[in-house]
Scaffold this motif. Structure first.
Motif, PDB file in Angstrom:
ATOM      1  N   GLY A 271      33.511  32.842  47.314  1.00  7.86           N
ATOM      2  CA  GLY A 271      33.620  33.332  45.947  1.00  7.86           C
ATOM      3  C   GLY A 271      32.325  33.174  45.183  1.00  7.86           C
TER       4      GLY A 271
ATOM      5  N   ASN B 176      41.967  41.693  35.693  1.00  4.54           N
ATOM      6  CA  ASN B 176      41.941  42.188  37.063  1.00  4.54           C
ATOM      7  C   ASN B 176      40.814  43.189  37.271  1.00  4.54           C
ATOM      8  OD1 ASN B 176      44.466  41.498  39.060  1.00  4.54           O
ATOM      9  ND2 ASN B 176      44.964  41.123  36.921  1.00  4.54           N
ATOM     10  N   GLN B 177      40.483  43.942  36.245  1.00  7.57           N
ATOM     11  CA  GLN B 177      39.364  44.889  36.363  1.00  7.57           C
ATOM     12  C   GLN B 177      38.036  44.162  36.544  1.00  7.57           C
ATOM     13  OE1 GLN B 177      39.294  47.650  33.055  1.00  7.57           O
ATOM     14  NE2 GLN B 177      40.302  49.214  34.294  1.00  7.57           N
TER      15      GLN B 177
ATOM     16  N   ASN C 220      37.768  40.962  37.753  1.00  3.73           N
ATOM     17  CA  ASN C 220      37.896  39.890  38.750  1.00  3.73           C
ATOM     18  C   ASN C 220      37.784  38.504  38.113  1.00  3.73           C
ATOM     19  OD1 ASN C 220      38.005  41.929  40.758  1.00  3.73           O
ATOM     20  ND2 ASN C 220      35.771  41.942  40.891  1.00  3.73           N
TER      21      ASN C 220
ATOM     22  N   LYS D 110      46.274  40.139  40.915  1.00  6.65           N
ATOM     23  CA  LYS D 110      45.736  39.567  42.156  1.00  6.65           C
ATOM     24  C   LYS D 110      44.686  38.488  41.922  1.00  6.65           C
ATOM     25  CE  LYS D 110      48.173  42.316  44.758  1.00  6.65           C
ATOM     26  NZ  LYS D 110      49.382  41.793  45.438  1.00  6.65           N
ATOM     27  N   VAL D 111      44.172  38.383  40.695  1.00  9.07           N
ATOM     28  CA  VAL D 111      43.188  37.321  40.441  1.00  9.07           C
ATOM     29  C   VAL D 111      43.911  35.975  40.463  1.00  9.07           C
ATOM     30  CG1 VAL D 111      41.638  38.793  39.115  1.00  9.07           C
ATOM     31  CG2 VAL D 111      43.459  37.546  37.928  1.00  9.07           C
TER      32      VAL D 111
ATOM     33  N   HIS E  41      37.604  29.467  44.111  1.00  7.99           N
ATOM     34  CA  HIS E  41      36.408  30.257  44.420  1.00  7.99           C
ATOM     35  C   HIS E  41      35.885  29.999  45.833  1.00  7.99           C
ATOM     36  CE1 HIS E  41      36.464  31.071  40.112  1.00  7.99           C
ATOM     37  NE2 HIS E  41      35.646  32.077  40.363  1.00  7.99           N
TER      38      HIS E  41
ATOM     39  N   THR F  71      37.078  34.910  48.139  1.00  6.60           N
ATOM     40  CA  THR F  71      36.669  35.966  47.216  1.00  6.60           C
ATOM     41  C   THR F  71      37.686  36.096  46.086  1.00  6.60           C
ATOM     42  OG1 THR F  71      37.813  37.579  48.606  1.00  6.60           O
ATOM     43  CG2 THR F  71      35.452  37.279  48.988  1.00  6.60           C
TER      44      THR F  71
ATOM     45  N   GLU G 269      39.255  38.812  43.690  1.00 10.54           N
ATOM     46  CA  GLU G 269      39.373  40.246  43.477  1.00 10.54           C
ATOM     47  C   GLU G 269      40.661  40.558  42.727  1.00 10.54           C
ATOM     48  OE1 GLU G 269      39.204  42.080  47.286  1.00 10.54           O
ATOM     49  OE2 GLU G 269      37.045  41.742  47.555  1.00 10.54           O
TER      50      GLU G 269
ATOM     51  N   ASP H 294      44.271  46.560  42.139  1.00 13.07           N
ATOM     52  CA  ASP H 294      43.872  47.937  41.833  1.00 13.07           C
ATOM     53  C   ASP H 294      45.074  48.805  41.489  1.00 13.07           C
ATOM     54  OD1 ASP H 294      45.017  48.173  44.300  1.00 13.07           O
ATOM     55  OD2 ASP H 294      43.176  48.715  45.355  1.00 13.07           O
TER      56      ASP H 294
END
Length: 532
Positions: free
Chosen positions: A267, A360-361, A363, A401-402, A517, A520, A522, A525
């Motif tokens: 991360g 989320n956009q 991250n 998803k974060v 971290h 990753t 992310e 979407d």
């Protein structure tokens, strides 16, 4: 810079009362933690030491880098049950040769380290944390296997322990087993399914069936060493990769294994430099009222947790019962959602939905600070669409998803607990303050609802309602729900990852954010269908 100002009056009578109440709760918490540290009690601790062995926490301390922190997880597992507090297992996150690892240590002073139902659940939670955050696992093993009297609760689900080890290996996340004593029956598969295995000479005993079972099953006469001793496994079976001369040597070898993993975090790194909060974290002791019905401003908490007390609030004039905004904690970016006045209305729900999508956009991990009584009820709010708006927020939390981290500061009731990412919504970590309470609703409300339903039932049957019975029922229900709402009860049930001192919140969040971290970060979407 958008540094938060503080309105806390540390000289106020209310602040002093809140502080004293919190300190009393922390003293009670220390007493419960002491039960876990005591293990099986003085008799079994003395017997263990007489054998020249280290205690579970001593093994952990030697494994970790000097002066590095250890975030112990689920220390109150099994609280309120017939089992030892802690579940005969120590779990947590610590740094070994510069690598953040998930560490599990059997406590052999509690029934020989045998795994009981609560220790099993605690181990599962630790495995989830390791898997979700991509943390290498180090198991410090000395366990007689399953607690046989409770085998019906352990045997079927217990196989997940070995499944998780092999899945971790398949994902490229290392697993290490240091075997200090017995690792028998199903427990033999723990080193058997680890990537790296160290056994202590003349101490480790690893076999599927001990001499008595072998005698019963096959008639064969054998002894511990030839059947499953460390030297046999190092020289003959090949199960042991390293033969340690004693426990300290085993820990030394374990540290060298981790040092040679060539492990790298995937991360993004934290900011190179950051400021401590402008306001004293000691003040956190007096911010939460003794009566959780009294609201408090979560910005006062945020100001004492985030870097430089710097907070960019999002939509400050809209949906003001929920504070949302951007900050850093120990150099890591976070989006924060914090309840301000308890109730979540339609505006707060829509605001949270948009904010979660924005996180989320970009991250950005999300931090949820709980103090909610749930979503607003009533004809006006039902007609205004509170169900679909609350569903939007829960949809966003569910499909985000974060990484999520939740801290229960005060109330966390009803579907508000869900919308603020409660346990069922898989936050990476969930911690509670001693002041926290969580249930389907408050004790008085729940008892009142039952009273109304019973009263209506009596009226429908044409019967007189017994007011004396009603009062007794309400008192009993209120007491039960109050007891089951307390953080010690919930922590014992493994509904959180630990009760923390409010003053430690920033440190705990820093360790948790560093752990997330490792992998990753992310965002999602796509989300489910939002009812508009």
């Amino acid at each position: 810079m958008t540094v938060l100002r503080s309105g806390v009056d540390t000289t106020a009578t209310e602040f002093a009362a809140n502080r004293e109440a919190m300190l009393a709760k922390l003293a009670d918490l220390d007493a419960e933690h002491a039960k876990a540290v005591a293990g099986g009690g003085e008799k079994y601790v003395s017997r263990h030491r007489a054998r020249g062995k280290l205690l579970a926490r001593e093994r952990v301390e030697l494994l970790l880098d000097p002066d590095s922190p250890f975030l112990e997880l689920s220390p109150l597992a099994a609280w309120g049950t017939d089992y030892q507090v802690g579940g005969s297992l120590v779990t947590g996150i610590g740094v070994v040769e510069g690598v953040e690892c998930l560490v599990n240590a059997s406590d052999p002073t509690v029934k020989g380290g045998a795994i009981n139902p609560w220790g099993m659940r605690k181990g599962f939670r630790a495995a989830d944390i390791a898997a979700q955050n991509g943390l290498p696992t180090v198991n410090l093993v000395e366990s007689g296997g399953a607690d046989l009297p409770t085998q019906k609760e352990i045997f079927i689900p217990g196989g997940r322990t070995f499944r998780d080890l092999t899945r971790s290996s398949a994902a490229g996340v290392p697993t290490v087993a240091l075997v200090f004593g017995n690792s028998t029956a199903g427990g033999a598969y723990l080193p058997g399914m680890s990537d790296h295995v160290v056994m202590v000479k003349d101490r480790a005993k690893v076999f599927l069936g001990g001499p008595p079972l072998v005698k019963m099953a096959t008639g064969e006469e054998s002894d511990d060493e030839s059947l499953g001793g460390a030297e046999m496994h190092a020289r003959v079976s090949g199960l042991a990769d390293y033969l340690a001369v004693d426990e300290r040597d085993a820990i030394r070898l374990g540290r060298r294994i981790v040092a040679r993993l060539n492990w790298r975090k995937r991360g993004p790194a934290p900011a190179a430099d950051y400021a401590e909060p402008e306001h004293d974290p000691e003040d956190l002791l007096g911010i939460v009222p003794t009566d959780l019905k009294v609201p408090f401003d979560p910005r006062e908490v945020i100001a004492r947790v985030v870097d430089g007390s710097d907070f960019d609030e999002f939509k400050p004039l809209y949906g003001s019962s929920l504070v949302t905004g951007w900050a850093q904690v120990h150099g890591y970016p976070v989006g924060i959602l914090a309840n301000a006045r308890g109730v979540l209305f339609s505006e707060e729900s829509q605001k949270a939905t948009q904010f979660i999508q924005l996180a989320n956009q970009t991250n950005t991990p999300l931090l949820f600070l709980h103090n909610t009584t749930g979503y607003m009820v009533g004809k006006e709010y039902e007609q205004g669409g509170i169900i679909k708006h609350g569903a939007m927020m829960i949809n966003a939390v569910s499909n985000s998803k974060v990484p999520h981290i939740s801290v229960l500061m005060g109330s966390s009731y009803g579907a508000g607990h869900y919308g603020m990412c409660g346990r069922a919504y898989d936050p990476r970590f969930l911690f509670a303050w001693p002041s926290a309470k969580s249930a389907v609703m408050g004790p008085q409300q729940l008892a009142g609802v039952l009273s109304i339903v019973m009263r209506q039932g009596a009226e429908a049957r044409g019967q007189a309602y017994n007011e004396e019975h009603d009062a007794a029922m309400r008192a009993m229900v209120e007491n039960q729900i109050e007891a089951e709402s307390l953080p010690t009860f919930l922590s014992g049930m493994l509904y959180d990852d630990g009760i923390i001192d409010p003053r430690d919140t920033r440190t705990v969040l820093g360790i948790a954010l560093s752990a997330v971290h490792t992998t990753t970060v992310e965002g999602a979407d796509s989300f489910g269908v939002f009812r508009m």
